[in-house]
Write a protein that holds these residues in place. Structure first.
Motif, PDB file in Angstrom:
ATOM      1  N   PHE A 172       0.744  -1.297  -0.076  1.00 49.05           N
ATOM      2  CA  PHE A 172       0.275  -0.113  -0.104  1.00 49.05           C
ATOM      3  C   PHE A 172       0.857   1.300   0.214  1.00 49.05           C
ATOM      4  O   PHE A 172       0.695   2.238  -0.725  1.00 49.05           O
ATOM      5  N   LEU A 173       1.671   1.277   0.860  1.00 52.84           N
ATOM      6  CA  LEU A 173       2.815   2.425   0.948  1.00 52.84           C
ATOM      7  C   LEU A 173       3.579   2.721  -0.256  1.00 52.84           C
ATOM      8  O   LEU A 173       3.844   3.779  -0.693  1.00 52.84           O
ATOM      9  N   CYS A 174       4.101   1.684  -1.061  1.00 49.34           N
ATOM     10  CA  CYS A 174       4.808   1.696  -2.178  1.00 49.34           C
ATOM     11  C   CYS A 174       3.775   2.280  -3.145  1.00 49.34           C
ATOM     12  O   CYS A 174       4.289   3.249  -4.161  1.00 49.34           O
ATOM     13  N   PHE A 175       2.641   1.974  -3.484  1.00 45.38           N
ATOM     14  CA  PHE A 175       1.472   2.243  -4.227  1.00 45.38           C
ATOM     15  C   PHE A 175       1.111   3.761  -4.156  1.00 45.38           C
ATOM     16  O   PHE A 175       1.258   4.569  -5.132  1.00 45.38           O
ATOM     17  N   PHE A 176       1.017   3.918  -2.826  1.00 47.84           N
ATOM     18  CA  PHE A 176       0.636   5.384  -2.669  1.00 47.84           C
ATOM     19  C   PHE A 176       1.787   6.464  -2.816  1.00 47.84           C
ATOM     20  O   PHE A 176       1.440   7.539  -3.464  1.00 47.84           O
ATOM     21  N   THR A 177       3.020   6.032  -2.457  1.00 48.17           N
ATOM     22  CA  THR A 177       4.015   6.904  -2.652  1.00 48.17           C
ATOM     23  C   THR A 177       4.558   7.098  -3.902  1.00 48.17           C
ATOM     24  O   THR A 177       4.770   8.043  -4.515  1.00 48.17           O
ATOM     25  N   TYR A 178       4.238   5.997  -4.906  1.00 44.95           N
ATOM     26  CA  TYR A 178       4.450   6.014  -6.373  1.00 44.95           C
ATOM     27  C   TYR A 178       3.537   6.959  -7.002  1.00 44.95           C
ATOM     28  O   TYR A 178       3.714   7.733  -7.953  1.00 44.95           O
ATOM     29  N   SER A 179       2.194   6.481  -6.902  1.00 45.66           N
ATOM     30  CA  SER A 179       1.075   7.006  -7.993  1.00 45.66           C
ATOM     31  C   SER A 179       0.115   7.680  -6.962  1.00 45.66           C
ATOM     32  O   SER A 179      -0.709   8.798  -7.598  1.00 45.66           O
ATOM     33  N   GLY A 180      -0.169   7.633  -5.737  1.00 43.27           N
ATOM     34  CA  GLY A 180      -1.113   8.327  -4.996  1.00 43.27           C
ATOM     35  C   GLY A 180      -0.880   9.801  -5.125  1.00 43.27           C
ATOM     36  O   GLY A 180      -2.088  10.656  -5.032  1.00 43.27           O
ATOM     37  N   PHE A 181       0.275  10.683  -5.035  1.00 43.36           N
ATOM     38  CA  PHE A 181       0.163  11.983  -5.008  1.00 43.36           C
ATOM     39  C   PHE A 181      -0.141  12.416  -6.513  1.00 43.36           C
ATOM     40  O   PHE A 181      -0.759  13.360  -6.531  1.00 43.36           O
ATOM     41  N   ASP A 182       0.210  11.780  -7.431  1.00 43.67           N
ATOM     42  CA  ASP A 182      -0.311  12.217  -8.665  1.00 43.67           C
ATOM     43  C   ASP A 182      -1.748  12.053  -8.849  1.00 43.67           C
ATOM     44  O   ASP A 182      -2.304  12.976  -9.468  1.00 43.67           O
ATOM     45  N   SER A 183      -2.358  11.184  -8.078  1.00 41.31           N
ATOM     46  CA  SER A 183      -3.754  11.105  -8.185  1.00 41.31           C
ATOM     47  C   SER A 183      -4.573  12.246  -7.356  1.00 41.31           C
ATOM     48  O   SER A 183      -5.497  12.938  -7.892  1.00 41.31           O
ATOM     49  N   ILE A 184      -3.701  12.436  -6.246  1.00 39.23           N
ATOM     50  CA  ILE A 184      -4.457  13.556  -5.477  1.00 39.23           C
ATOM     51  C   ILE A 184      -4.160  14.738  -5.986  1.00 39.23           C
ATOM     52  O   ILE A 184      -5.237  15.583  -5.901  1.00 39.23           O
ATOM     53  N   SER A 185      -3.200  15.099  -6.804  1.00 43.13           N
ATOM     54  CA  SER A 185      -2.734  16.472  -7.253  1.00 43.13           C
ATOM     55  C   SER A 185      -4.071  16.710  -8.480  1.00 43.13           C
ATOM     56  O   SER A 185      -4.092  17.974  -8.819  1.00 43.13           O
ATOM     57  N   LYS A 186      -4.601  15.921  -9.021  1.00 46.61           N
ATOM     58  CA  LYS A 186      -5.381  15.948 -10.026  1.00 46.61           C
ATOM     59  C   LYS A 186      -6.946  16.536  -9.520  1.00 46.61           C
ATOM     60  O   LYS A 186      -7.786  17.082 -10.136  1.00 46.61           O
ATOM     61  N   VAL A 187      -6.967  16.247  -8.258  1.00 46.70           N
ATOM     62  CA  VAL A 187      -8.378  16.632  -7.207  1.00 46.70           C
ATOM     63  C   VAL A 187      -8.190  18.257  -7.270  1.00 46.70           C
ATOM     64  O   VAL A 187      -9.188  18.914  -7.481  1.00 46.70           O
ATOM     65  N   PHE A 188      -6.984  18.641  -7.190  1.00 45.22           N
ATOM     66  CA  PHE A 188      -7.005  20.212  -6.937  1.00 45.22           C
ATOM     67  C   PHE A 188      -6.969  20.975  -8.140  1.00 45.22           C
ATOM     68  O   PHE A 188      -6.090  20.664  -9.147  1.00 45.22           O
ATOM     69  N   GLU A 189      -7.570  22.043  -8.147  1.00 48.53           N
ATOM     70  CA  GLU A 189      -7.372  22.933  -9.322  1.00 48.53           C
ATOM     71  C   GLU A 189      -6.283  23.853  -9.218  1.00 48.53           C
ATOM     72  O   GLU A 189      -5.780  24.284 -10.159  1.00 48.53           O
TER      73      GLU A 189
END
Length: 242
Positions: A172-189
């Protein structure tokens, strides 16, 4: 410290599980690169290994936690860490010994993948029509990514005595640190906040090095990332009564 490193490394090499794990990793790489039509190099038609370096991080998310899950979880479950702690070694030295043993095993897992480079080199038209510099940069990025995931796996193993839980947390941590921040960044305008979140993730820095651009900012990021999770491991171990 060397004695702990040697013990840890040889315990891996004497374990059938290590060979099975690495074998599955190499088999998955081979199937994805040569046989599956959506990712096959032969269907892609270009003499490059970009598909391998795009797929490898996701395979690492399972390979590396499988390697690291036993590091401290097994010691805690069997109660052997107390004996290990009686040696004239600090917690940090024990952590580093286990960490470097896992990194060496990861290096062993990557060596057979060089056959992919040789295959593309031979199959290219004309022969040798492959960007060797880009491949070297991509391997460096992949190795740095592996070291970062190893630090995460060591930390996950230090917070539980159950290897399965350590594996799941590390994945979970590997996936989140690799792809999670990219996904969250798309939420913010807001563009600035999105850029900050992207730069916090591993993917941005991994892709930068994989393009052959060796930026000191990327190296500092990976070093800081590893030190952060090894520091968290030290806190987890130091604050626990074994």
């Amino acid at each position: 410290m060397y004695a702990v490193f040697k013990r840890e490394l040889f315990s891996f090499l004497n374990s059938l599980m290590a060979y099975i794990t690495i074998g599955i990793f190499l088999l998955a790489c081979a199937l994805l690169l040569w046989f599956f039509p959506d990712t096959s190099i032969l269907d892609y038609g270009y003499a490059e290994l970009s598909s391998f370096f795009n797929l490898a991080p996701f395979l690492f998310m399972f390979l590396i936690p499988a390697i690291t899950m036993r590091s401290f979880a097994e010691e805690r479950r069997e109660g052997t860490y107390v004996l290990l702690a009686t040696r004239p070694l600090s917690d940090l030295q024990i952590i580093l010994a286990k960490y470097f043993a896992c990194v060496v095993l990861l290096f062993f897992a990557l060596i057979p993948t060089l056959v992919y480079y040789y295959s593309i080199y031979e199959l290219g038209y004309p022969k040798g029509n492959i960007d060797t510099g880009a491949v070297i940069g991509s391997y460096l990025g992949l190795f740095l990514l592996g070291k970062a995931f190893t630090a995460i796996g060591i930390f996950a193993s230090s917070i539980t005595k159950n290897q399965v839980i350590a594996f799941a947390v590390a994945v979970f941590l590997c996936f989140f640190t690799y792809s999670g921040f990219d996904s969250i960044s798309k939420v913010f305008e807001l563009q600035y906040l999105g850029t900050v979140l992207v730069n916090l993730g591993i993917n941005e820095h991994y892709q930068s090095i994989s393009r052959g651009v060796l930026d000191t900012r990327d190296l500092i990021y990976f070093i800081s990332f590893v030190l952060l999770f090894l520091g968290l491991t030290k806190l987890a171990i130091g604050g626990r009564k074994w």
